[in-house]
Scaffold this active site. Structure first.
Site, mmCIF file in Angstrom:
data_model
loop_
_atom_site.group_PDB
_atom_site.id
_atom_site.type_symbol
_atom_site.label_atom_id
_atom_site.label_comp_id
_atom_site.label_asym_id
_atom_site.label_seq_id
_atom_site.Cartn_x
_atom_site.Cartn_y
_atom_site.Cartn_z
ATOM 1 N N LYS A 163 0.676 -1.210 -0.057
ATOM 2 C CA LYS A 163 -0.010 -0.094 -0.029
ATOM 3 C C LYS A 163 0.818 1.310 -0.070
ATOM 4 C CE LYS A 163 -4.180 -2.161 0.458
ATOM 5 N NZ LYS A 163 -5.183 -2.139 -0.534
ATOM 6 N N LYS A 262 -12.914 -8.614 -8.538
ATOM 7 C CA LYS A 262 -13.257 -9.036 -7.215
ATOM 8 C C LYS A 262 -14.870 -9.273 -7.413
ATOM 9 C CE LYS A 262 -10.051 -6.109 -4.637
ATOM 10 N NZ LYS A 262 -9.954 -4.918 -3.590
#
Length: 369
Positions: A163, A262
């Site tokens: 991240k 997803k």
């Protein structure tokens, strides 16, 4: 498909370690487990992957529960259907709420496969016997991130996602690349940047990242198209791709080179498969992202990842990465960066009823007869 009942379990489990992004720190994971039972006693399983608060998308556990209970289950029961794809299309009458839609639709796909006595991966056209596994490192200081990366590489993960944000990017990526020069490395920005940060994003090109995921706005396609022309690193879209129409627009605008698929974000298999085939037709790479899931959603991700085009390691880590004990009887295990596809009927896993009971906050059953 003759449905007897739908049961919604709201559960909560603490993570072994907090999951940190610039948007949120997740210490406790809530979710919804969906059981769909037919008139013969077979059960299909789905999972609602919305978070407790609307930091990733506007959906939450509470809003998903409301939509499932008051909108989607009644809509499913409104008239007969033969195949779960019909429900995926039926749910298009409801705006948004992709994660609620996916939770119920996934359970129906699992049930349908169990009724056919076949693995779900086979019914959707999967071919891959081994699924390549990647893992995610949350935000943190450089030393902690490198330590996490070392542990993951030792465990055999072939791709690591880190991240990043404008306040925490180049130093971290430079150190990771120095420590792991051959590692498949990607950066996930969770929309932390703007076009005004173009120079910072261009500076990441020298580290030969596999991709940079969702650098700009969560609903943006146009500015990503502008940025992709200015950087060498492929852009991967995540939150921007919710529907097949979004995918068509991204293709038209040349907004990305990669898409993170997803099931929860796109509303389930019906939409995910359409997005997947669009990407294949237009030579856009795909991979399966994760949502800090419990074992049910993780098993669904494995089924999706058996499709031929899923060549990039996905966010399918071992159950033990997040949980002391998962809610399925056979936890997902990664060996040397690989997970074998599950060969049982449906998604190939069953609920650990004892563990499910221990972590349940509520349970409600709705008759479909």
């Amino acid at each position: 498909m003759k449905i007897k009942s739908v049961t919604l379990h709201v559960i909560s489990m603490p993570l072994k370690k907090p999951f940190v992004t610039h948007l949120q720190t997740v210490k406790e994971r809530e979710g919804i487990i969906v059981e769909v039972q037919d008139t013969e006693g077979l059960c299909g399983l789905g999972e609602g992957v919305a978070f407790s608060t609307p930091w990733y998308t506007e959906e939450t556990v509470k809003t998903s529960y409301h939509i499932l209970k008051d909108v989607l289950i009644p809509l499913m029961n409104n008239k007969p259907f033969q195949h779960p794809e019909e429900i995926g299309k039926r749910f298009e009458a409801v705006r948004g709420n992709s994660m609620a839609k996916a939770a119920l639709e996934m359970a129906l796909w699992d049930l349908y496969a169990r009724q056919q006595q076949k693995p779900l991966w086979k019914l959707i056209g999967g071919v891959r016997e081994e699924i390549l596994s990647g893992a995610v490192i949350g935000a943190g200081d450089t030393e902690e991130i490198v330590k996490q990366a070392e542990e993951l590489v030792e465990d055999g993960y072939q791709r690591i996602k880190v991240k990043i944000s404008p306040e925490s990017d180049i130093e971290i990526v430079r150190e990771l690349r120095a420590q792991f020069p051959a590692l498949s490395l990607l950066a996930d920005a969770n929309s932390a940047y703007t076009l005004g940060d173009k120079s910072k994003l261009q500076a990441l090109d020298e580290f030969h990242l596999e991709m940079i995921e969702q650098p700009l706005g969560i609903d943006d396609l146009v500015e990503h198209s502008i940025l992709q022309k200015e950087i060498a690193t492929p852009i991967c879209l995540d939150e921007s791709i919710v529907t097949p129409h979004d995918m068509k627009s991204a293709i038209h605008l040349n907004s990305c080179g990669v898409v993170n698929v997803k099931l929860g974000r796109v509303g389930g298999y019906t939409s995910a498969l359409e997005i997947y085939h669009l990407c294949r037709q237009h030579h856009i790479r795909v991979w399966c992202g994760g949502m800090i899931e419990f074992g049910v959603s993780r098993a669904h991700n494995l089924a999706l990842s058996t499709l031929e085009g899923f060549t990039i390691p996905g966010d399918i880590s071992s159950s033990s990465k997040y949980w002391e004990e998962d809610i399925i009887t056979s936890p997902i295990v990664v060996n040397n960066g690989v997970v074998n596809r599950l060969e049982g009927a449906g998604i190939g896993v069953e609920l650990n009823r004892k563990r499910l009971s221990e972590v349940s906050l509520s349970k409600e059953t709705f008759s479909s007869l």
